[in-house]
Design an enzyme around this catalytic site. Structure first.
Site, mmCIF file in Angstrom:
data_model
loop_
_atom_site.group_PDB
_atom_site.id
_atom_site.type_symbol
_atom_site.label_atom_id
_atom_site.label_comp_id
_atom_site.label_asym_id
_atom_site.label_seq_id
_atom_site.Cartn_x
_atom_site.Cartn_y
_atom_site.Cartn_z
ATOM 1 N N SER A 70 -32.273 -47.064 40.159
ATOM 2 C CA SER A 70 -30.960 -47.244 39.509
ATOM 3 C C SER A 70 -29.976 -46.586 40.517
ATOM 4 O O SER A 70 -29.855 -45.453 40.711
ATOM 5 C CB SER A 70 -30.767 -46.637 38.147
ATOM 6 O OG SER A 70 -29.291 -46.584 37.973
ATOM 7 N N HIS A 98 -31.976 -51.662 40.250
ATOM 8 C CA HIS A 98 -31.299 -51.664 38.959
ATOM 9 C C HIS A 98 -30.010 -51.339 38.946
ATOM 10 O O HIS A 98 -29.609 -50.330 39.597
ATOM 11 C CB HIS A 98 -31.999 -50.661 38.189
ATOM 12 C CG HIS A 98 -31.827 -50.589 36.862
ATOM 13 N ND1 HIS A 98 -32.224 -51.355 35.800
ATOM 14 C CD2 HIS A 98 -31.077 -49.833 36.045
ATOM 15 C CE1 HIS A 98 -32.008 -51.175 34.453
ATOM 16 N NE2 HIS A 98 -30.874 -50.294 34.696
ATOM 17 N N ASP A 106 -26.651 -50.777 36.623
ATOM 18 C CA ASP A 106 -26.000 -50.213 35.451
ATOM 19 C C ASP A 106 -24.674 -50.640 35.624
ATOM 20 O O ASP A 106 -23.818 -49.974 36.044
ATOM 21 C CB ASP A 106 -26.270 -48.724 35.490
ATOM 22 C CG ASP A 106 -27.740 -48.546 35.044
ATOM 23 O OD1 ASP A 106 -28.470 -49.140 34.054
ATOM 24 O OD2 ASP A 106 -28.154 -47.591 35.787
ATOM 25 N N MET A 126 -21.402 -50.677 33.086
ATOM 26 C CA MET A 126 -20.718 -50.015 31.909
ATOM 27 C C MET A 126 -19.459 -50.299 31.797
ATOM 28 O O MET A 126 -18.593 -50.299 32.946
ATOM 29 C CB MET A 126 -20.907 -48.523 32.057
ATOM 30 C CG MET A 126 -22.356 -48.214 32.077
ATOM 31 S SD MET A 126 -22.674 -46.323 32.503
ATOM 32 C CE MET A 126 -24.485 -46.265 32.505
ATOM 33 N N HIS A 180 -28.449 -54.449 34.218
ATOM 34 C CA HIS A 180 -28.345 -53.905 32.945
ATOM 35 C C HIS A 180 -26.784 -53.994 32.244
ATOM 36 O O HIS A 180 -26.307 -52.943 32.837
ATOM 37 C CB HIS A 180 -29.116 -52.754 32.917
ATOM 38 C CG HIS A 180 -29.018 -51.994 31.642
ATOM 39 N ND1 HIS A 180 -29.480 -50.588 31.621
ATOM 40 C CD2 HIS A 180 -28.686 -52.316 30.473
ATOM 41 C CE1 HIS A 180 -29.434 -50.016 30.409
ATOM 42 N NE2 HIS A 180 -29.002 -51.169 29.617
ATOM 43 N N MET A 238 -24.196 -53.129 29.997
ATOM 44 C CA MET A 238 -23.955 -52.204 28.849
ATOM 45 C C MET A 238 -22.243 -52.360 28.586
ATOM 46 O O MET A 238 -21.557 -51.627 29.003
ATOM 47 C CB MET A 238 -24.013 -50.728 29.284
ATOM 48 C CG MET A 238 -25.818 -50.347 29.060
ATOM 49 S SD MET A 238 -25.949 -48.888 30.029
ATOM 50 C CE MET A 238 -26.129 -49.553 31.704
ATOM 51 N N MET A 276 -34.899 -48.318 26.177
ATOM 52 C CA MET A 276 -34.294 -46.992 26.720
ATOM 53 C C MET A 276 -34.768 -45.727 26.188
ATOM 54 O O MET A 276 -34.712 -45.519 25.196
ATOM 55 C CB MET A 276 -32.580 -47.199 26.191
ATOM 56 C CG MET A 276 -31.748 -48.291 26.616
ATOM 57 S SD MET A 276 -31.450 -48.282 28.463
ATOM 58 C CE MET A 276 -30.614 -46.605 28.602
ATOM 59 N N GLY A 316 -25.492 -44.712 29.102
ATOM 60 C CA GLY A 316 -24.071 -44.195 29.384
ATOM 61 C C GLY A 316 -23.929 -43.540 30.716
ATOM 62 O O GLY A 316 -23.066 -43.296 31.471
ATOM 63 N N GLY A 320 -29.508 -39.047 34.691
ATOM 64 C CA GLY A 320 -29.781 -37.707 34.552
ATOM 65 C C GLY A 320 -29.930 -36.970 33.159
ATOM 66 O O GLY A 320 -29.832 -35.799 33.119
ATOM 67 N N ASP A 354 -36.144 -47.099 30.868
ATOM 68 C CA ASP A 354 -35.183 -46.652 31.737
ATOM 69 C C ASP A 354 -34.573 -45.355 31.067
ATOM 70 O O ASP A 354 -34.297 -45.274 29.962
ATOM 71 C CB ASP A 354 -34.068 -47.986 31.561
ATOM 72 C CG ASP A 354 -32.678 -47.662 32.214
ATOM 73 O OD1 ASP A 354 -32.853 -46.592 32.883
ATOM 74 O OD2 ASP A 354 -31.757 -48.362 32.090
ATOM 75 N N GLY A 383 -33.365 -43.347 38.252
ATOM 76 C CA GLY A 383 -32.104 -43.157 39.278
ATOM 77 C C GLY A 383 -32.102 -41.695 39.736
ATOM 78 O O GLY A 383 -32.456 -41.628 40.960
HETATM 79 C C1 DX5 Z 1 -28.239 -45.243 31.661
HETATM 80 C C2 DX5 Z 1 -28.856 -46.041 32.305
HETATM 81 C C3 DX5 Z 1 -29.963 -45.720 33.531
HETATM 82 C C4 DX5 Z 1 -29.834 -44.406 34.217
HETATM 83 C C5 DX5 Z 1 -30.964 -43.907 34.521
HETATM 84 O O1 DX5 Z 1 -27.264 -45.626 30.880
HETATM 85 O O2 DX5 Z 1 -29.181 -47.397 31.971
HETATM 86 O O3 DX5 Z 1 -30.441 -46.673 34.335
HETATM 87 O O4 DX5 Z 1 -28.889 -44.530 35.350
HETATM 88 O O5 DX5 Z 1 -30.752 -42.640 35.128
HETATM 89 P P1 DX5 Z 1 -31.899 -41.409 35.481
HETATM 90 O O6 DX5 Z 1 -33.237 -42.036 36.160
HETATM 91 O O7 DX5 Z 1 -31.147 -40.330 36.228
HETATM 92 O O8 DX5 Z 1 -32.211 -40.941 34.001
HETATM 93 ZN ZN ZN Z 2 -30.112 -48.865 33.220
#
Ligand code: DX5
Ligand code: ZN
Length: 230
Positions: A15, A40, A42, A44, A73, A75, A144, A149, A152, A186, A208
Site C-alpha cells: 500500500s 495497492h 488507497d 480516501m 481501493h 474509500m 479489512m 482510514g 499502521g 488489508d 503498507g
Molecule cells: C486502510 C488501508 C490500508 C492501509 C494498510 O484504510 O486500506 O491499505 O494502508 O496499512 P498497514 O499495512 O500499515 O496496516
Molecule cells: Zn487498502
C-alpha cells in the site's frame, strides 16, 4: 483452517499509503523491483473515512512508472461517479465498500463494463452475507483487518475467521464452475500476521507499513519475509 487453495501463489500488494508521498514514482518503481505483485492504492475522501489521500490524477501520473496491476481501493462516498475516472487513469482492479453506494450490483456492473476487475471490501463489522447475491460478479473480495482510514493500525484478530469462511465459500464457488476470485486482506499485515492470514486462506496480502519500513534497501527483504512466511 488450512484450505485447498493454500498452495496457491501468495501475492504481495504494497500500500503506497506508507510510501514517501514526495517521491511516489520512485517508490512504486522500488517496490516493483523488490518483488511486489500488485500496487495497492488507497483512495480516501475525508467523508466515508476520516482521511484524504489520492485522486485519479495521481494514479494517472504513476501509471507510466510501473507495469504491475494497480489495485485501487476506493474509500469514498458517493463512489459510482468516480469509477470511470479511476478506470481511465489506469486502475486494473477497482474495489469498493457496499456501504459507499446504494446499489452494489450496479457498481460492480459499472466496473466490469469498463473492462476492469471488480472487488468488494468487507469492513470488520460487515457480514460476509453482503456478497451472497453478487458472488458471480466479483473478481476479488477484500477483508479489512483494520477499520479503514489509516495505515499502521493493529490487526483485528476476529477477521481471521471471516477469511477462513470466505475461503471455503470461494473454493466451493470455483469448484462449481464459478469464476476465479482472489481473497485479499488489508490492514496490520506484517511478518507475524501474514502467515496467519495465509493459513486462513488469503492469497493476496496488502502491506503498507511492513513493506516500506526501513527504506528502499529493506523492501525486497520485507516483501520476501511476508510472502514466504506461509
Ligand atoms: C486502510 C488501508 C490500508 C492501509 C494498510 O484504510 O486500506 O491499505 O494502508 O496499512 P498497514 O499495512 O500499515 O496496516
Ligand atoms: Zn487498502
Amino acid at each position: 483452517m488450512a484450505s485447498s487453495s493454500k498452495a496457491a501463489q501468495v501475492r504481495i500488494a504494497p500500500s503506497i499509503l506508507a510510501a514517501d508521498f514526495a517521491q511516489l514514482g520512485e517508490e512504486v518503481c522500488a517496490v516493483a523491483a523488490a518483488g511486489a505483485d500488485w500496487i495497492h492504492i488507497d483512495v480516501m475522501d475525508g467523508h466515508f473515512v476520516p482521511n484524504i489521500t489520492i485522486g485519479p490524477g495521481v494514479v494517472k501520473a504513476l501509471r507510466p512508472h510501473c507495469d504491475l496491476p494497480f489495485d485501487v481501493h476506493l474509500m469514498i462516498s458517493p463512489v459510482d461517479c468516480m469509477i470511470a475516472p479511476f478506470a481511465e487513469a489506469g486502475a486494473d482492479i477497482i474495489s469498493l465498500h457496499p456501504e459507499a453506494g446504494p446499489h452494489l450490483h450496479r457498481s460492480l456492473q459499472t466496473i466490469r463494463g469498463l473492462g476492469k476487475r471488480a472487488g468488494v471490501v468487507l469492513n470488520p463489522a460487515t457480514p460476509i452475507t453482503v456478497i451472497d447475491e453478487v458472488m458471480d460478479m466479483v473478481d476479488l473480495v477484500l477483508v479489512m483487518s483494520v477499520n479503514p482510514g489509516f495505515g499502521g493500525q493493529e490487526f483485528i484478530e476476529s477477521q481471521l475467521y471471516k477469511i477462513a469462511e470466505l475461503r471455503a465459500r470461494i473454493d466451493a464457488h470455483m469448484a462449481a464452475g464459478g469464476q476465479s476470485i482472489d481473497l485479499e486482506v488489508d490492514g496490520g499485515i506484517d511478518r507475524e500476521t501474514a502467515p496467519r492470514a495465509i493459513a486462513a486462506g488469503a492469497n493476496v496480502l496488502v502491506a503498507g507499513t511492513a513493506t516500506f519500513r526501513g527504506g528502499p534497501d529493506a523492501y525486497a527483504e520485507n516483501i520476501t519475509a511476508m510472502r514466504g512466511s506461509g
